[in-house]
Design a protein around this motif. Structure first.
Motif, PDB file in Angstrom:
ATOM      1  N   GLY A  28       0.824  -1.214   0.000  1.00  0.00           N
ATOM      2  CA  GLY A  28       0.000   0.000   0.000  1.00  0.00           C
ATOM      3  C   GLY A  28       0.854   1.259   0.000  1.00  0.00           C
ATOM      4  O   GLY A  28       0.579   2.215  -0.728  1.00  0.00           O
ATOM      5  N   ARG A  29       1.889   1.266   0.806  1.00  0.00           N
ATOM      6  CA  ARG A  29       2.782   2.429   0.862  1.00  0.00           C
ATOM      7  C   ARG A  29       3.525   2.608  -0.462  1.00  0.00           C
ATOM      8  O   ARG A  29       3.641   3.726  -0.970  1.00  0.00           O
ATOM      9  CB  ARG A  29       3.769   2.289   2.006  1.00  0.00           C
ATOM     10  CG  ARG A  29       3.141   2.485   3.364  1.00  0.00           C
ATOM     11  CD  ARG A  29       4.173   2.306   4.466  1.00  0.00           C
ATOM     12  NE  ARG A  29       3.572   2.473   5.755  1.00  0.00           N
ATOM     13  CZ  ARG A  29       3.506   3.624   6.411  1.00  0.00           C
ATOM     14  NH1 ARG A  29       4.013   4.701   5.893  1.00  0.00           N
ATOM     15  NH2 ARG A  29       2.933   3.687   7.585  1.00  0.00           N
ATOM     16  N   LEU A  30       4.032   1.508  -1.018  1.00  0.00           N
ATOM     17  CA  LEU A  30       4.737   1.606  -2.298  1.00  0.00           C
ATOM     18  C   LEU A  30       3.810   2.118  -3.404  1.00  0.00           C
ATOM     19  O   LEU A  30       4.219   2.936  -4.235  1.00  0.00           O
ATOM     20  CB  LEU A  30       5.339   0.252  -2.683  1.00  0.00           C
ATOM     21  CG  LEU A  30       6.540  -0.190  -1.871  1.00  0.00           C
ATOM     22  CD1 LEU A  30       6.940  -1.610  -2.239  1.00  0.00           C
ATOM     23  CD2 LEU A  30       7.709   0.765  -2.051  1.00  0.00           C
ATOM     24  N   ASN A  31       2.570   1.640  -3.411  1.00  0.00           N
ATOM     25  CA  ASN A  31       1.615   2.118  -4.409  1.00  0.00           C
ATOM     26  C   ASN A  31       1.313   3.602  -4.224  1.00  0.00           C
ATOM     27  O   ASN A  31       1.153   4.337  -5.202  1.00  0.00           O
ATOM     28  CB  ASN A  31       0.329   1.294  -4.362  1.00  0.00           C
ATOM     29  CG  ASN A  31       0.503  -0.062  -4.987  1.00  0.00           C
ATOM     30  OD1 ASN A  31       1.305  -0.246  -5.897  1.00  0.00           O
ATOM     31  ND2 ASN A  31      -0.242  -1.034  -4.496  1.00  0.00           N
ATOM     32  N   LEU A  62       4.544   9.919  -7.309  1.00  0.00           N
ATOM     33  CA  LEU A  62       5.588  10.156  -8.313  1.00  0.00           C
ATOM     34  C   LEU A  62       4.995  10.363  -9.698  1.00  0.00           C
ATOM     35  O   LEU A  62       5.413  11.254 -10.438  1.00  0.00           O
ATOM     36  CB  LEU A  62       6.579   8.989  -8.342  1.00  0.00           C
ATOM     37  CG  LEU A  62       7.612   8.962  -7.245  1.00  0.00           C
ATOM     38  CD1 LEU A  62       8.390   7.654  -7.283  1.00  0.00           C
ATOM     39  CD2 LEU A  62       8.555  10.141  -7.370  1.00  0.00           C
ATOM     40  N   ILE A  63       4.027   9.545 -10.056  1.00  0.00           N
ATOM     41  CA  ILE A  63       3.389   9.694 -11.361  1.00  0.00           C
ATOM     42  C   ILE A  63       2.708  11.044 -11.464  1.00  0.00           C
ATOM     43  O   ILE A  63       2.813  11.735 -12.483  1.00  0.00           O
ATOM     44  CB  ILE A  63       2.405   8.536 -11.636  1.00  0.00           C
ATOM     45  CG1 ILE A  63       3.192   7.238 -11.861  1.00  0.00           C
ATOM     46  CG2 ILE A  63       1.517   8.852 -12.840  1.00  0.00           C
ATOM     47  CD1 ILE A  63       2.322   5.987 -11.900  1.00  0.00           C
ATOM     48  N   GLU A 112      10.916  -0.524 -13.450  1.00  0.00           N
ATOM     49  CA  GLU A 112       9.893   0.203 -12.689  1.00  0.00           C
ATOM     50  C   GLU A 112      10.006   1.701 -12.923  1.00  0.00           C
ATOM     51  O   GLU A 112       9.000   2.403 -13.089  1.00  0.00           O
ATOM     52  CB  GLU A 112       9.995  -0.123 -11.197  1.00  0.00           C
ATOM     53  CG  GLU A 112       8.919   0.531 -10.352  1.00  0.00           C
ATOM     54  CD  GLU A 112       7.512   0.069 -10.685  1.00  0.00           C
ATOM     55  OE1 GLU A 112       6.572   0.756 -10.230  1.00  0.00           O
ATOM     56  OE2 GLU A 112       7.315  -0.944 -11.374  1.00  0.00           O
ATOM     57  N   ILE A 113      11.234   2.215 -12.969  1.00  0.00           N
ATOM     58  CA  ILE A 113      11.443   3.638 -13.254  1.00  0.00           C
ATOM     59  C   ILE A 113      10.861   3.985 -14.616  1.00  0.00           C
ATOM     60  O   ILE A 113      10.124   4.964 -14.765  1.00  0.00           O
ATOM     61  CB  ILE A 113      12.937   4.005 -13.176  1.00  0.00           C
ATOM     62  CG1 ILE A 113      13.418   3.958 -11.722  1.00  0.00           C
ATOM     63  CG2 ILE A 113      13.208   5.381 -13.807  1.00  0.00           C
ATOM     64  CD1 ILE A 113      14.921   4.028 -11.562  1.00  0.00           C
ATOM     65  N   ARG A 114      11.172   3.166 -15.610  1.00  0.00           N
ATOM     66  CA  ARG A 114      10.639   3.422 -16.961  1.00  0.00           C
ATOM     67  C   ARG A 114       9.112   3.351 -16.976  1.00  0.00           C
ATOM     68  O   ARG A 114       8.452   4.158 -17.632  1.00  0.00           O
ATOM     69  CB  ARG A 114      11.226   2.429 -17.958  1.00  0.00           C
ATOM     70  CG  ARG A 114      12.637   2.753 -18.337  1.00  0.00           C
ATOM     71  CD  ARG A 114      13.122   1.846 -19.481  1.00  0.00           C
ATOM     72  NE  ARG A 114      14.556   1.936 -19.567  1.00  0.00           N
ATOM     73  CZ  ARG A 114      15.404   1.093 -19.005  1.00  0.00           C
ATOM     74  NH1 ARG A 114      14.959   0.056 -18.328  1.00  0.00           N
ATOM     75  NH2 ARG A 114      16.698   1.250 -19.124  1.00  0.00           N
TER      76      ARG A 114
END
Length: 94
Positions: free
Chosen positions: A15-18, A24-25, A75-77
């Protein structure tokens, strides 16, 4: 257990990562609406931090460290491309 870093379940970590990904997006979408910002993000999407095709040492096989970095680069891309696509959609909606 360190009180600054409480133990979390896999669901809490996901949940935190999402949440960080969504933030970021959103920020990158804002950056991508400017031509210079878009160019910066496109450059970042092309760049990679890992050695491609064993270019530093042709005799070395990639290990788990390389695999982990490859996943991070992917993931960055993915985040950057999502932001660029969202910026295009917002511009088209105007």
């Amino acid at each position: 257990m360190n009180p600054e870093f409480p133990q979390q379940s896999s669901d809490q970590i996901d949940g935190r990562l999402n949440a960080y990904r969504r933030l970021l997006i959103g920020l990158m979408t804002h950056v991508a609406r400017d031509a210079d910002g878009r160019e910066l993000l496109e450059t970042m999407a092309r760049d990679t931090e890992i050695v491609a095709d064993h270019e530093e040492d042709p005799g070395v096989l990639p290990d788990e460290g390389f695999a982990g970095q490859r996943l991070a680069d992917e993931e960055i891309r993915s985040i950057i491309m999502t932001a660029l696509t969202r910026a295009e959609a917002l511009a088209a909606a105007r």
